[in-house]
Design a protein around this motif. Structure first.
Motif, PDB file in Angstrom:
ATOM      1  N   ALA A 183       0.835  -1.213   0.000  1.00 48.84           N
ATOM      2  CA  ALA A 183       0.000   0.000   0.000  1.00 48.84           C
ATOM      3  C   ALA A 183       0.866   1.259   0.000  1.00 48.84           C
ATOM      4  CB  ALA A 183      -0.917  -0.019   1.220  1.00 48.84           C
ATOM      5  N   ARG A 184       2.056   1.168   0.626  1.00 48.97           N
ATOM      6  CA  ARG A 184       2.891   2.382   0.776  1.00 48.97           C
ATOM      7  C   ARG A 184       4.110   2.357  -0.145  1.00 48.97           C
ATOM      8  NH1 ARG A 184       2.858   2.364   6.739  1.00 48.97           N
ATOM      9  NH2 ARG A 184       4.914   3.284   6.530  1.00 48.97           N
ATOM     10  N   ASP A 185       4.162   1.385  -1.037  1.00 50.29           N
ATOM     11  CA  ASP A 185       5.287   1.199  -1.970  1.00 50.29           C
ATOM     12  C   ASP A 185       6.651   1.188  -1.268  1.00 50.29           C
ATOM     13  OD1 ASP A 185       6.386   0.568  -4.413  1.00 50.29           O
ATOM     14  OD2 ASP A 185       6.777   2.671  -4.931  1.00 50.29           O
ATOM     15  N   VAL A 186       6.716   0.387  -0.198  1.00 49.22           N
ATOM     16  CA  VAL A 186       7.979   0.176   0.517  1.00 49.22           C
ATOM     17  C   VAL A 186       8.521  -1.185   0.087  1.00 49.22           C
ATOM     18  CG1 VAL A 186       8.969  -0.243   2.818  1.00 49.22           C
ATOM     19  CG2 VAL A 186       7.250   1.566   2.492  1.00 49.22           C
ATOM     20  N   VAL A 187       9.811  -1.260  -0.220  1.00 51.87           N
ATOM     21  CA  VAL A 187      10.415  -2.555  -0.567  1.00 51.87           C
ATOM     22  C   VAL A 187      10.533  -3.375   0.721  1.00 51.87           C
ATOM     23  CG1 VAL A 187      12.489  -3.721  -1.424  1.00 51.87           C
ATOM     24  CG2 VAL A 187      11.727  -1.567  -2.484  1.00 51.87           C
ATOM     25  N   LEU A 188      10.046  -4.608   0.687  1.00 49.61           N
ATOM     26  CA  LEU A 188      10.163  -5.485   1.858  1.00 49.61           C
ATOM     27  C   LEU A 188      11.314  -6.459   1.600  1.00 49.61           C
ATOM     28  CD1 LEU A 188       9.220  -6.600   4.555  1.00 49.61           C
ATOM     29  CD2 LEU A 188       7.463  -7.902   3.349  1.00 49.61           C
ATOM     30  N   ALA A 189      12.328  -6.433   2.465  1.00 49.76           N
ATOM     31  CA  ALA A 189      13.501  -7.300   2.290  1.00 49.76           C
ATOM     32  C   ALA A 189      13.614  -8.238   3.490  1.00 49.76           C
ATOM     33  CB  ALA A 189      14.763  -6.446   2.163  1.00 49.76           C
ATOM     34  N   LEU A 190      13.857  -9.504   3.206  1.00 45.15           N
ATOM     35  CA  LEU A 190      14.009 -10.502   4.263  1.00 45.15           C
ATOM     36  C   LEU A 190      15.378 -11.152   4.153  1.00 45.15           C
ATOM     37  CD1 LEU A 190      10.605 -12.454   3.896  1.00 45.15           C
ATOM     38  CD2 LEU A 190      11.058 -10.417   5.292  1.00 45.15           C
ATOM     39  N   ASP A 191      16.016 -11.382   5.295  1.00 42.68           N
ATOM     40  CA  ASP A 191      17.206 -12.237   5.354  1.00 42.68           C
ATOM     41  C   ASP A 191      16.779 -13.501   6.085  1.00 42.68           C
ATOM     42  OD1 ASP A 191      19.458 -13.628   6.366  1.00 42.68           O
ATOM     43  OD2 ASP A 191      20.703 -11.829   6.279  1.00 42.68           O
ATOM     44  N   THR A 192      16.759 -14.602   5.358  1.00 40.47           N
ATOM     45  CA  THR A 192      16.273 -15.861   5.940  1.00 40.47           C
ATOM     46  C   THR A 192      17.423 -16.856   6.115  1.00 40.47           C
ATOM     47  OG1 THR A 192      15.747 -16.712   3.753  1.00 40.47           O
ATOM     48  CG2 THR A 192      13.981 -15.540   4.899  1.00 40.47           C
ATOM     49  N   SER A 193      18.628 -16.335   6.337  1.00 35.50           N
ATOM     50  CA  SER A 193      19.818 -17.189   6.396  1.00 35.50           C
ATOM     51  C   SER A 193      19.684 -18.353   7.377  1.00 35.50           C
ATOM     52  CB  SER A 193      21.036 -16.355   6.800  1.00 35.50           C
ATOM     53  OG  SER A 193      21.362 -15.446   5.791  1.00 35.50           O
ATOM     54  N   PHE A 194      18.947 -18.144   8.473  1.00 31.85           N
ATOM     55  CA  PHE A 194      18.867 -19.186   9.506  1.00 31.85           C
ATOM     56  C   PHE A 194      17.599 -20.039   9.408  1.00 31.85           C
ATOM     57  CE2 PHE A 194      22.335 -16.800  11.215  1.00 31.85           C
ATOM     58  CZ  PHE A 194      23.081 -17.730  11.935  1.00 31.85           C
ATOM     59  N   ARG A 195      16.856 -19.909   8.293  1.00 26.14           N
ATOM     60  CA  ARG A 195      15.556 -20.582   8.269  1.00 26.14           C
ATOM     61  C   ARG A 195      15.664 -22.106   8.261  1.00 26.14           C
ATOM     62  NH1 ARG A 195      11.550 -19.087   4.373  1.00 26.14           N
ATOM     63  NH2 ARG A 195      12.615 -17.988   2.713  1.00 26.14           N
ATOM     64  N   GLY A 196      16.804 -22.619   7.792  1.00 30.40           N
ATOM     65  CA  GLY A 196      16.955 -24.070   7.731  1.00 30.40           C
ATOM     66  C   GLY A 196      16.768 -24.751   9.080  1.00 30.40           C
ATOM     67  N   PHE A 197      17.019 -24.012  10.164  1.00 27.98           N
ATOM     68  CA  PHE A 197      16.967 -24.615  11.498  1.00 27.98           C
ATOM     69  C   PHE A 197      15.564 -24.651  12.092  1.00 27.98           C
ATOM     70  CE2 PHE A 197      21.318 -22.992  11.147  1.00 27.98           C
ATOM     71  CZ  PHE A 197      22.005 -24.166  11.429  1.00 27.98           C
ATOM     72  N   ASP A 198      14.643 -23.903  11.503  1.00 26.73           N
ATOM     73  CA  ASP A 198      13.367 -23.708  12.204  1.00 26.73           C
ATOM     74  C   ASP A 198      12.189 -23.948  11.259  1.00 26.73           C
ATOM     75  OD1 ASP A 198      11.210 -22.838  13.714  1.00 26.73           O
ATOM     76  OD2 ASP A 198      12.423 -21.322  14.747  1.00 26.73           O
ATOM     77  N   THR A 199      11.479 -25.042  11.492  1.00 28.02           N
ATOM     78  CA  THR A 199      10.359 -25.386  10.594  1.00 28.02           C
ATOM     79  C   THR A 199       9.253 -24.327  10.650  1.00 28.02           C
ATOM     80  OG1 THR A 199       9.464 -26.731  12.381  1.00 28.02           O
ATOM     81  CG2 THR A 199      10.729 -27.886  10.692  1.00 28.02           C
ATOM     82  N   ARG A 200       9.231 -23.504  11.687  1.00 23.76           N
ATOM     83  CA  ARG A 200       8.214 -22.450  11.729  1.00 23.76           C
ATOM     84  C   ARG A 200       8.448 -21.387  10.660  1.00 23.76           C
ATOM     85  NH1 ARG A 200       9.014 -21.299  18.001  1.00 23.76           N
ATOM     86  NH2 ARG A 200      11.123 -21.339  17.130  1.00 23.76           N
ATOM     87  N   SER A 201       9.636 -21.396  10.054  1.00 27.87           N
ATOM     88  CA  SER A 201       9.878 -20.457   8.949  1.00 27.87           C
ATOM     89  C   SER A 201       9.893 -21.199   7.613  1.00 27.87           C
ATOM     90  CB  SER A 201      11.179 -19.689   9.165  1.00 27.87           C
ATOM     91  OG  SER A 201      12.260 -20.572   9.124  1.00 27.87           O
ATOM     92  N   HIS A 202       9.260 -22.379   7.590  1.00 30.19           N
ATOM     93  CA  HIS A 202       9.217 -23.146   6.338  1.00 30.19           C
ATOM     94  C   HIS A 202       7.896 -22.978   5.592  1.00 30.19           C
ATOM     95  CE1 HIS A 202      12.702 -26.067   7.556  1.00 30.19           C
ATOM     96  NE2 HIS A 202      13.010 -24.796   7.655  1.00 30.19           N
ATOM     97  N   TYR A 203       6.985 -22.136   6.072  1.00 34.95           N
ATOM     98  CA  TYR A 203       5.816 -21.830   5.220  1.00 34.95           C
ATOM     99  C   TYR A 203       6.333 -21.105   3.975  1.00 34.95           C
ATOM    100  CZ  TYR A 203       6.071 -17.076   7.217  1.00 34.95           C
ATOM    101  OH  TYR A 203       6.493 -15.837   7.588  1.00 34.95           O
ATOM    102  N   ASP A 204       5.567 -21.207   2.891  1.00 34.87           N
ATOM    103  CA  ASP A 204       6.090 -20.685   1.620  1.00 34.87           C
ATOM    104  C   ASP A 204       6.022 -19.145   1.595  1.00 34.87           C
ATOM    105  OD1 ASP A 204       6.806 -20.100  -0.960  1.00 34.87           O
ATOM    106  OD2 ASP A 204       5.622 -21.704  -1.865  1.00 34.87           O
TER     107      ASP A 204
END
Ligand SMILES: Cc1ncc(COP(=O)(O)O)c(C=O)c1O
Length: 379
Positions: A183-204
């Motif tokens: 809505a505000r045209d802000v770029v959303l950036a994620l660093d998911t470097s540690f996601r391999g360890f946590d299945t809670r961050s495995h949703y698509d």
């Protein structure tokens, strides 16, 4: 802002980590230094064949295979498959540098960045002349979404799971933040470097981001999971109309990563999908339990990230200062990480905690934590 421990000022976390590189009891950096599993060793035994495969096959195919194997392992099935949708980098820091440089010509306000987080993220953003605005984890994860996306920012950058806290952005919350960014045209950036360890961050995440219609960038990292002696890649994924010169800047910096590393990543990801990832999760959970049990009877001590599953564990030292504890441990050749610099906007807030790396051989970890216990119990 309260005064921080003076001796830690001006020194970044990587400089502290590098002091530990040759130590037998290096519990400082978040790299994977555990022993290879039996099936991982058999991949290493195949290295001459993998080298030959890497030399023989077109690099485009190898890159596609590596992206697919790694991102499917982590259930990121909707990652962009268009040409240039995922740019392969030597490491996630290189991906971060490309993102930071790409944000400069866009102009506009500051970059909002999760606080605390690993300090090379603010360092690379600031190093490119970008102004930063801290967003506390609680503000990001709970309450008003408009507070999580401060007014006037050009980009919101979130590390999830975060380093050092392990906090994971929930699917509903990502959707709400992404909608606000759209809505505000802000770029959303994620660093998911540690996601391999946590299945809670495995949703698509890619489905959520795409459905929101926002402009987004995701940095993925194969380097935290497997003890591949820093043979790793960072991946820079972006939305169709991200409006940032990512591919151009990528080409300013590199032609491509080694095909040999791509083959290695593919083989380790396949092994992880065949059960290795679940084994790794158990291994990290056991090491976390070992740390907590060894320090359980130390007074005035706490584990602030009760729910964390990433490969690092924070220890709240109570009244003790992390620099004092770090200095005494260092005298015995044992290294952990003081947490001041994670609090990049207010280092004093980290002056009373340490971070212990968990992706380590359990015997060495136990020896280091026993030494830490002795330091904490002695006057
Ligand atoms: C969240 C996060 N992103 C990126 C990096 C950088 O990784 P690399 O040194 O492999 O580029 C780190 C390093 O620990 C990290 O913690």
């Amino acid at each position: 802002m309260s005064p921080s421990t003076p001796l830690l000022r001006g020194v970044n976390l990587t400089e502290i980590e590098s002091l530990a590189l040759s130590s037998q009891l290096n519990m400082a950096d978040g790299h994977a230094r555990q022993e290879l599993t039996k099936s991982q060793r058999s991949i290493v035994d195949e290295l001459p064949d993998l080298f030959a495969k890497a030399a023989a096959q077109p690099v485009d195919d190898l890159e596609r295979e590596a992206h697919r194997a790694y991102l499917h392992l982590l259930h990121q099935h909707s990652y962009p498959t268009r040409p240039g949708g995922v740019l392969t980098c030597y490491s996630s820091s290189v991906a971060m540098e490309i993102l930071a440089r790409s944000l400069v010509p866009a102009g506009g306000g500051p970059v909002a960045l999760v606080h605390p987080t690993f300090d090379n993220i603010p360092d690379l953003l600031r190093g490119n002349g970008l102004r930063l605005l801290p967003v506390e984890e609680d503000v990001l994860h709970e309450g008003s979404v408009s507070a999580a996306v401060p007014e006037g920012v050009r980009c919101l950058f979130i590390t999830t799971p975060n380093n050092p806290t392990g906090r994971v952005l929930a699917e509903q919350r990502l959707a709400a933040i992404a909608a606000e960014c759209a809505a505000r045209d802000v770029v959303l950036a994620l660093d998911t470097s540690f996601r391999g360890f946590d299945t809670r961050s495995h949703y698509d995440h890619y489905t959520v981001l795409r459905d929101s219609g926002c402009r987004w960038v995701v940095i993925e990292d194969t380097g935290k999971l497997w003890a591949t002696l820093d043979l790793k890649v960072g991946l820079l994924a972006s939305s169709d109309h991200v409006g940032l010169p990512l591919a151009k800047i990528h080409s300013d910096i590199l032609l491509g990563v080694s095909p040999f590393v791509l083959v290695l990543v593919t083989r380790f990801a396949e092994d992880a999908a065949a059960g290795g990832l679940a084994d790794l999760h158990r291994f990290i959970a056991d090491n976390r339990a070992l740390v907590r049990a060894t320090l359980a009877d130390v007074p005035d001590l706490a584990f602030p990230d009760g729910d964390a599953r990433v490969s690092v564990e924070r220890v709240d030292l109570g009244e003790r200062r992390c620099l004092d504890v770090w200095t005494r441990l260092r005298q015995s050749g044992i290294y952990v990480l003081p947490c001041s610099q994670f609090h990049w906007a207010d280092p004093a807030r980290g002056d009373h905690s340490l971070r212990i790396a968990l992706a380590r051989v359990p015997g060495a970890l136990e020896a280091a934590v026993r030494a830490l216990r002795a330091v904490l119990l002695s006057p």
